[in-house]
Design a protein around this motif. Sequence first.
Motif, PDB file in Angstrom:
ATOM      1  N   LEU A 346       0.871  -1.171   0.000  1.00 37.28           N
ATOM      2  CA  LEU A 346       0.000   0.000   0.000  1.00 37.28           C
ATOM      3  C   LEU A 346       0.908   1.222   0.000  1.00 37.28           C
ATOM      4  CD1 LEU A 346      -3.006   0.819   0.139  1.00 37.28           C
ATOM      5  CD2 LEU A 346      -2.757   0.965   2.622  1.00 37.28           C
ATOM      6  N   THR A 347       0.471   2.309  -0.615  1.00 37.39           N
ATOM      7  CA  THR A 347       1.287   3.521  -0.694  1.00 37.39           C
ATOM      8  C   THR A 347       0.515   4.694  -0.112  1.00 37.39           C
ATOM      9  OG1 THR A 347       2.324   2.712  -2.730  1.00 37.39           O
ATOM     10  CG2 THR A 347       2.622   5.026  -2.211  1.00 37.39           C
ATOM     11  N   SER A 517       5.741   3.418   0.229  1.00 31.37           N
ATOM     12  CA  SER A 517       5.102   2.116   0.005  1.00 31.37           C
ATOM     13  C   SER A 517       5.499   1.207   1.167  1.00 31.37           C
ATOM     14  CB  SER A 517       5.561   1.502  -1.319  1.00 31.37           C
ATOM     15  OG  SER A 517       5.055   2.234  -2.421  1.00 31.37           O
ATOM     16  N   TYR A 518       4.525   0.485   1.704  1.00 27.77           N
ATOM     17  CA  TYR A 518       4.804  -0.328   2.888  1.00 27.77           C
ATOM     18  C   TYR A 518       4.021  -1.631   2.823  1.00 27.77           C
ATOM     19  CZ  TYR A 518       0.372   1.760   4.472  1.00 27.77           C
ATOM     20  OH  TYR A 518      -0.930   2.176   4.568  1.00 27.77           O
ATOM     21  N   ASP A 519       4.472  -2.590   3.631  1.00 27.86           N
ATOM     22  CA  ASP A 519       3.822  -3.902   3.700  1.00 27.86           C
ATOM     23  C   ASP A 519       2.727  -3.828   4.759  1.00 27.86           C
ATOM     24  OD1 ASP A 519       3.079  -6.530   3.797  1.00 27.86           O
ATOM     25  OD2 ASP A 519       5.121  -7.330   3.828  1.00 27.86           O
ATOM     26  N   HIS A 520       1.494  -3.836   4.303  1.00 28.55           N
ATOM     27  CA  HIS A 520       0.362  -3.653   5.211  1.00 28.55           C
ATOM     28  C   HIS A 520       0.167  -4.854   6.137  1.00 28.55           C
ATOM     29  CE1 HIS A 520      -2.818  -1.396   6.733  1.00 28.55           C
ATOM     30  NE2 HIS A 520      -3.618  -1.266   5.694  1.00 28.55           N
ATOM     31  N   ASP A 524       0.609  -0.793   9.941  1.00 31.32           N
ATOM     32  CA  ASP A 524      -0.757  -0.268   9.852  1.00 31.32           C
ATOM     33  C   ASP A 524      -0.728   1.119   9.214  1.00 31.32           C
ATOM     34  OD1 ASP A 524      -1.821  -2.518  11.089  1.00 31.32           O
ATOM     35  OD2 ASP A 524      -1.541  -1.677  13.088  1.00 31.32           O
ATOM     36  N   GLY A 525      -1.899   1.567   8.782  1.00 29.12           N
ATOM     37  CA  GLY A 525      -1.997   2.879   8.171  1.00 29.12           C
ATOM     38  C   GLY A 525      -1.525   3.995   9.099  1.00 29.12           C
ATOM     39  N   LYS A 526      -1.834   3.878  10.376  1.00 23.86           N
ATOM     40  CA  LYS A 526      -1.418   4.892  11.349  1.00 23.86           C
ATOM     41  C   LYS A 526       0.104   4.997  11.394  1.00 23.86           C
ATOM     42  CE  LYS A 526      -1.389   5.928  16.294  1.00 23.86           C
ATOM     43  NZ  LYS A 526      -1.793   5.464  17.653  1.00 23.86           N
TER      44      LYS A 526
END
Length: 549
Positions: A346-347, A517-520, A524-526
């Motif tokens: 997710l970015t 960009s991160y590994d969800h 977490d989004g926070k």
Amino acid sequence: MTEVRVPTLGESVTEATVATWFKKPGDSVAVDEMLCELETDKVTVEVPSPAAGTLSDIVADEGETVGVDALLANIEEGASGSGDGGGSSSGSSGSSGGKADAGSKETEEAPKKEVADAGGPQGDDTGTKMDVMVPTLGESVSEATVATWFKKEGDAVEQDETLCELETDKVSVEVPAPAAGTLAEIVATEGTTVQADAKLAVIATGSAGAGASESTAPKAGADHGGDAPAKAPGATQYDTPPAGDGGPGRSDIEDAPSAKKAMAEKGVSRDQVQGSGRDGRVMKEDVSRALSATNQPAAKQTEAPKAPRAPVPAEDESREERVKMTRLRQTIARRLKDAQNTAAMLTTYNEVDMTEVMALRSEYKELFEKKHGVRLGFMSFFTKACCHALKEVPEVNAEIDGTDIVYKNFVHMGIATGTPTGLVVPVIRNADSMSFADIEAAINEKGKRARDGKLSMAEMQGGTFTLSNGGVYGSLMSSPILNPPQSGILGMHKIQQRPMVVDGQIVARPMMYLALSYDHRIVDGKGAVTFLVRVKEALEDPRRLLMDL
């Protein structure tokens, strides 16, 4: 008696599988000569000989799983060459009845040398043939592809002159001539995949070089005259697919221990997995690819073979050019696709006002360069800002290992670098403890060596977070792809003047879009938004970095 033991395999790696023995009991070995090859979950490790002598016995056979410091074999020192004298004398006596010469001392000594037989009657031919071997390719690299030959059979070569270029997954390697002479034979032609220590060519040195091209011509076929040697006589043996591709002996191949475990846990049959390791051995990532393919809808699987190429009119085919992908490009493609298939990517985006950083850099760049000998760029500010943010949001600096999360209490910063042959990511180790000057110097040095194709495999492994600066190419916005097994990558972009509202006034400010960009699965989004906001704050007010705020 000298013991040969399993070397250190790397952090958290406790066992390996004996893949291949290059020597057998009774063979003579030299110091640092490769004895065998071990395979772990991640890399292939070559085991050199710790001493010169004779390999007296092999304790761990091919396919056995061994732990760190386990005994592999024994070497009897000082025994090498014990039988050479007898072989030489018998060779001398056996060849004494050869072609008659002047009966001089030179004639008696000639059989003791490795004389190149050009088929001629000259008794004073004292030249030798020397093999050109694949050089050391680096830790965990076991094979390469012959990319380009700069010489052809029959050409004269000087010592250390570049003969050909090899491509591995990460770097290009030039192969120099070990001696001056004539390139008598090319064994591995362009496009051939060769193993470490394989023979590439033969050089005829001394007077044997004069007849080298004549001796190689009949091998390629006398019907074609002088042009026949264009294809190496032995090239077909290297073009044969490895035994692991369904050929004979596949049942004898020992797969990686991690792959066996993964297949058992996931209920995957060995026949469902295509091995990418040496001789078709199955590695852990092969099991992941097999699972991804199995989970795809059947319709997509049936349509896949039709996708590569659409019909092209005949008049357009003459204007096309088909070029084989380099090994580096194949590896980049595979790793990027694996990242998409594995991680829940997710970015999140934000923008940063670069006014303060640019003002600080403009004020101190000359003094900085004068004192430290390197220019003050933007990358050191971003590296420092990311290291600062990673302390507050450690999950962005972590990775997933099975069902565990591994948190890193250090920052090995990967710097994505574009090169003429493709994208590579050299790693700046312990960037969190480095000064601005140290970071700039390291980035400059790694970047130059990356563009020259001289980075080692070790310099591109172990990164915990990555920076990708697409802004140098003019990119205004992008969504970077993770560099597995990392959980975060920051995309930097072009600095562009844009109208912004500051204190109720519309003013032009140098703005940059940032993309994380991160590994969800573990971030977490926070946490992702918090990380990006902390980077933004540190860049808009660099004094926060000094006060650790």
